[in-house]
Design a protein around this motif. Structure first.
Motif, short mmCIF file in Angstrom:
data_model
loop_
_atom_site.label_atom_id
_atom_site.label_comp_id
_atom_site.label_asym_id
_atom_site.label_seq_id
_atom_site.Cartn_x
_atom_site.Cartn_y
_atom_site.Cartn_z
N LYS B 285 1.00 -1.44 -0.25
CA LYS B 285 0.07 0.31 0.13
C LYS B 285 1.49 1.23 0.00
CE LYS B 285 -2.66 -0.39 3.86
NZ LYS B 285 -3.35 -0.01 4.80
N ASP B 286 2.05 0.96 0.60
CA ASP B 286 3.14 2.69 0.65
C ASP B 286 3.07 2.98 -0.77
OD1 ASP B 286 4.70 3.99 2.22
OD2 ASP B 286 6.29 2.62 2.21
N PRO B 287 2.96 4.19 -0.97
CA PRO B 287 3.24 4.78 -2.27
C PRO B 287 4.69 5.21 -2.62
CG PRO B 287 1.64 6.60 -0.90
CD PRO B 287 1.96 4.97 -0.37
N ASP B 288 5.93 5.45 -0.57
CA ASP B 288 7.00 5.46 -1.34
C ASP B 288 8.10 4.30 -1.41
OD1 ASP B 288 5.86 8.13 -0.31
OD2 ASP B 288 6.26 7.81 2.04
N HIS B 289 7.04 3.56 -0.90
CA HIS B 289 8.82 2.70 -1.22
C HIS B 289 7.75 1.43 -2.53
CE1 HIS B 289 10.10 3.83 2.11
NE2 HIS B 289 10.67 4.17 1.74
N THR B 290 6.73 1.92 -3.58
CA THR B 290 6.77 1.19 -4.73
C THR B 290 6.25 1.54 -6.27
OG1 THR B 290 4.98 -0.59 -5.26
CG2 THR B 290 4.15 1.33 -4.18
N VAL B 291 6.28 1.02 -6.59
CA VAL B 291 5.95 2.33 -8.04
C VAL B 291 4.45 1.25 -8.80
CG1 VAL B 291 6.85 0.38 -9.54
CG2 VAL B 291 7.01 2.74 -11.00
N ALA B 292 3.81 2.10 -9.37
CA ALA B 292 3.07 1.30 -10.05
C ALA B 292 2.12 1.63 -8.67
CB ALA B 292 2.94 0.24 -10.96
N PRO B 293 1.20 1.91 -7.18
CA PRO B 293 0.76 1.30 -6.62
C PRO B 293 -1.24 0.47 -7.05
CG PRO B 293 0.70 3.79 -6.60
CD PRO B 293 1.50 3.57 -7.38
N GLY B 294 -1.14 -0.22 -7.04
CA GLY B 294 -2.28 -1.04 -6.99
C GLY B 294 -2.43 -1.90 -7.67
N TYR B 295 -3.81 -2.40 -8.67
CA TYR B 295 -3.48 -2.96 -9.10
C TYR B 295 -4.72 -2.68 -10.79
CZ TYR B 295 -3.27 -7.59 -11.34
OH TYR B 295 -3.48 -9.13 -12.72
N ASN B 296 -3.58 -2.82 -11.63
CA ASN B 296 -5.35 -2.82 -12.93
C ASN B 296 -3.87 -3.49 -14.50
OD1 ASN B 296 -2.96 -0.55 -14.44
ND2 ASN B 296 -3.01 0.09 -12.18
N PHE B 297 -4.62 -3.50 -15.29
CA PHE B 297 -4.14 -3.73 -16.61
C PHE B 297 -4.80 -3.50 -18.10
CE2 PHE B 297 -7.12 -6.63 -17.28
CZ PHE B 297 -7.34 -7.61 -15.98
N ARG B 298 -4.31 -3.58 -18.80
CA ARG B 298 -4.59 -2.92 -19.77
C ARG B 298 -5.20 -4.28 -20.91
NH1 ARG B 298 -1.42 1.18 -19.46
NH2 ARG B 298 -2.58 3.17 -18.79
N PHE B 299 -6.71 -3.95 -21.49
CA PHE B 299 -7.04 -4.76 -22.44
C PHE B 299 -8.08 -4.43 -23.26
CE2 PHE B 299 -11.52 -6.13 -21.25
CZ PHE B 299 -11.47 -6.02 -19.65
N ALA B 300 -8.22 -5.03 -24.55
CA ALA B 300 -8.56 -4.48 -25.99
C ALA B 300 -9.90 -5.47 -26.04
CB ALA B 300 -7.74 -3.86 -26.69
#
Lengths: 396, 396, 396
Positions: B285-300
């Motif tokens: 959860k900690d946005p300071d020690h991660t990149v791209a917080p949360g979870y998402n992806f793209r599809f078409a």
């Protein structure tokens, strides 16, 4: 001294008294040194090998893990049938949701506008025919293209083949391009997020280590020498560490294992527990001992024409599947394995006197002397004599 | 008595006779108690800790498992660009087949009617330009939107940006909604079917326990206190047991581990083997020690216009991925671990006399008396004397 | 002899001299035989059971594996609503990429041309209504079809049900076909490629064994008796080895585990390490103790009408999911487990004299004689007497 009293005394002795072995000290430096040396060796083995090297005093647990991946990058292709086309993540990553196994398309055989209808098969020794008698209605070759209708049709002006009911036009995959299409795929990057747990030790950790901050993650790229902790990998780098050439592998496809080793020693500060990345090709390159070399699969996009007919675009996708394999064992001091390993070593220590005694009584010059003092032979006729001797000890 | 006969007799003795140590019984209650106490402690440790607590007498095996999931529920959204829309399982669960990892969409950035064409990039420090010289033809920023054409175009009346060849219109994800769209997702339920095997013990089991019948399953919902065996879970309940707030987590997405612990003791009746459910958030959860917080992806989703042009709807899906992690170790009485653990403890018992003797001969008041009776010192010049003494035993 | 000198001599003795126990040889064939027999039994157990049967001298490691699957085959269906239709791999295998879990569709409930709109629900006790008062606006039954609009509409001329906002027309799954559609699915074949690693032993292997060449792979089919090494399986054969009938299982769907056991003994030539295949049904057939028996899931194909409206075809797919489960433990001679197991057995050997002594001193006829020679009782008043006796040994 009556027998009953002796027996009773014996019972009390058995509980309250301490019974120790009578020993004989032999002033032989040779046997003494051999004995001490053997003890020393066993102790050294226990401390050195069992404890330090093998860490056999540790309880162990297996890792359970969760992986997320996110690929980034674009590739431009320019083919005669599709024209210029840009490929982004939604186009070339299958499945899209970034699981622990993801596939990056590098080459495609696209068959557009397929509809359910009849068409002559591709020419091959088993499909060519002269007239309808050569074709069996309803026959379906599992490696073929569809269900034969029983008719023999012109495939071209010179060749006749059995007609099939199938998705037509048929895919022509006998002539797949000999080069990869998405050549830019080698520069795609993938971010791997991996969180692990050792449930027995209630230990949780992520491959994005606590000392790594967001700004570093936005610019870094994994490199074993300079950035060993960066969780962002360039595909070309992964493939080359696995000993392969990306552009070669992209032609026929393949499977690369991204192996994350979480072997941990949790006895000391938890920082000792780092992920170690390695990369291996998992499929068999050697075409002699495999079937369907490389890696490809077919999928379809379904469309509807304005008049409601279903058409599809069949895509045979070649590419590289990346399997992220997380394994590891954590060790932490545990009382049971320690006791078991120490105990087993102690058992060997108890073996040494037996060996030393055998050495003493068979190999030494003065073995007869030693035997006479060490061993008392009780013969059946020794009864009365020993009884008389025994009284001199005064207590029985 | 001749030497040869003695040697021969020795050989026979070695095989047929019983050689036992001579012992000295010392009537010291102190040493005796210490000795018995040490023995008792080791026996208690063996029985209590090794056997009862650690169950070290058991052979162990790791679980292999198979999981099926089925989500149920509807959600209604009403956005300005899509109007009222109902979402059912086929819309929001990805992948659809109900594997051990499933994703429930909670928010989407939808970009409709994308076609391969040219359009100016979204304004950002790296994309704004004054004239064409600022844009490099063919350059592709991995975090950008496509391949630059080398032209500088008007993005709006005030801003000019480098034009790219890409799927246009570009996705505008700089302003994702700050609230979840499928707010009703928290009331979705998921049925988890899990069957496990311990191959070494040929033991099979399902998380739908034998005493549960179909009518209960049609109405129950998991609750640690009241329905701990029900395999149907409300998503909100899962997330709140993991210590999170569903609506907060739904905005940026995340990963929740549904951990099923199948630790089993198969020694007794098999009913002892139950699944234990627990829930943890697996991403950071900690946005300071991660990149791209949360979870998402793209599809078409790909469409074809009536004139055959391919268009797509790009969807950036935010949501919660549920990873079902099954682990466990089964133990069952095994003769080898029992022997090894008992043996190792016995080895410690054999260590006690050595310690007691040391105590006896160094710490006790009467240590000289004890030593004289316990230990016989053999000196090099003792040969003749001991020979003469030995005869008094009569048997040699 | 002074006390200081004795103490000093004692120290030197302690390091350089060899201290051995004094022993008494008892010419009792009975006790001797019991003693030797006990030793023999323990040695036999160690060699026979621990080493040969259980291979407890081995270090072990768990397998890590990667799997690829490729299904081949066609099926023709001819239903009233769809007409004749050929199904190929791209149509019936989900997901398409050939992972370690793949699903083969055998039956479908297809609902075409769904659009977001309003329609009366299917009649059931909870959906029928008399007038609008029976329907709650906004209410959504999780097992229902959508969000109620609050209106009561005519479902047919005789039944009125609450109207819902949903994808209409609604799926009618109350009457699924009682037979499988893709009956030819039983003759589909699947190629399974599996590569494994035992990281601790740096051992890699594939299920396509080195002696198998490409021409064999192009024609073989797995059969436990005749082709146990062929990695190509006929689906019907898999299901029948799991004890099921393919056509029965195809109606409601189910899950079959293809279990690959890589238990390996790496001590000898590596060829000893072969995969062993077995097949089990993983879901619960018994309808009384399960919910939603069989295996099915819903997914949708999305289309756009020429005027831009989104429609979808909802497919409820029944079928068989094949989960490839790879497990195994490799063993290789390891010094630590060998030492531990030998040590633990030795500890039992050291227990035998204690038992034999107890037998000797309590059960034998001459037990008093043996006791007198074996055990010396030191009484508190024995001091002077023992002192005078001790001098006769000459060395103290």
């Amino acid at each position: 001294m009556s027998k009953t009293a002796g027996c009773c005394q014996n019972c009390l002795h058995y509980v309250f008294d301490y019974e120790t072995t009578k020993t004989l000290v032999i002033p032989s430096t040779l046997v003494g040194c051999v004995f001490r040396l053997a003890q020393l060796l066993i102790l050294l083995y226990t401390v050195g090998y069992v404890c330090v090297v093998q860490k056999a005093y540790q309880d162990t647990d297996s890792v359970i893990s969760s992986v997320t991946t996110k690929v980034k990058g674009f590739s431009l292709t320019n083919t005669s049938d599709m024209g210029p086309r840009l490929w982004d993540v939604a186009d070339y990553v299958i499945p899209p949701q970034g699981d622990k196994s993801f596939f990056v398309t590098t080459k495609m055989v696209v068959t557009q506008n397929q509809v359910q209808s009849r068409c002559p098969q591709l020419p091959s020794p088993s499909t060519t025919c002269v007239d309808d008698c050569d074709c069996t209605e309803g026959y379906s070759n599992p490696r073929g293209s569809g269900i034969q209708t029983g008719l023999c049709e012109n495939y071209s002006t010179t060749v006749r083949t059995c007609e099939v009911f199938s998705w037509c036009p048929l895919e022509i995959d006998t002539m797949p391009p000999k080069y990869a299409m998405l050549t830019a795929a080698e520069n795609f990057t993938v971010l791997i997020k991996n969180s692990i747990t050792y449930p027995k030790f209630n230990f949780h950790r992520r491959n994005i280590l606590p000392h790594i901050n967001s700004s570093y993650l936005n610019s870094c790229e994994f490199n074993r020498a300079t950035d060993p902790d960066c969780p962002i990998f360039r595909l070309k780098h992964i493939v080359s560490e696995a000993g392969e050439e990306f552009q070669d592998m992209a032609v026929m496809g393949g499977i690369i294992g991204i192996i994350i080793d979480w072997s941990c020693d949790l006895d000391w500060w938890a920082g000792k527990c780092y992920p170690k990345y390695s990369f291996h090709r998992l499929d068999n390159k050697d075409p002699d001992h495999t079937v369907a070399p490389g890696y490809n699969f077919r999928f379809a996009k379904y469309y509807k024409t304005p008049d409601g007919e279903e058409t599809r675009t069949l895509i045979k996708a070649y590419g590289i599947r990346f399997d992220i394999i997380v394994f590891g064992t954590a060790g932490k001091f545990g009382i049971v394995p320690t006791i078991v390993n120490l105990g087993a070593t102690l058992a060997f220590l108890s073996l040494i006197p037996a060996v030393s005694d055998w050495f003493l009584l068979t190999c030494m010059k003065k073995r007869d002397l030693y035997r006479k003092h060490k061993v008392t032979y009780l013969s059946d006729d020794a009864h009365t004599e020993s009884m008389s001797l025994a009284t001199s000890y005064g207590t029985q």
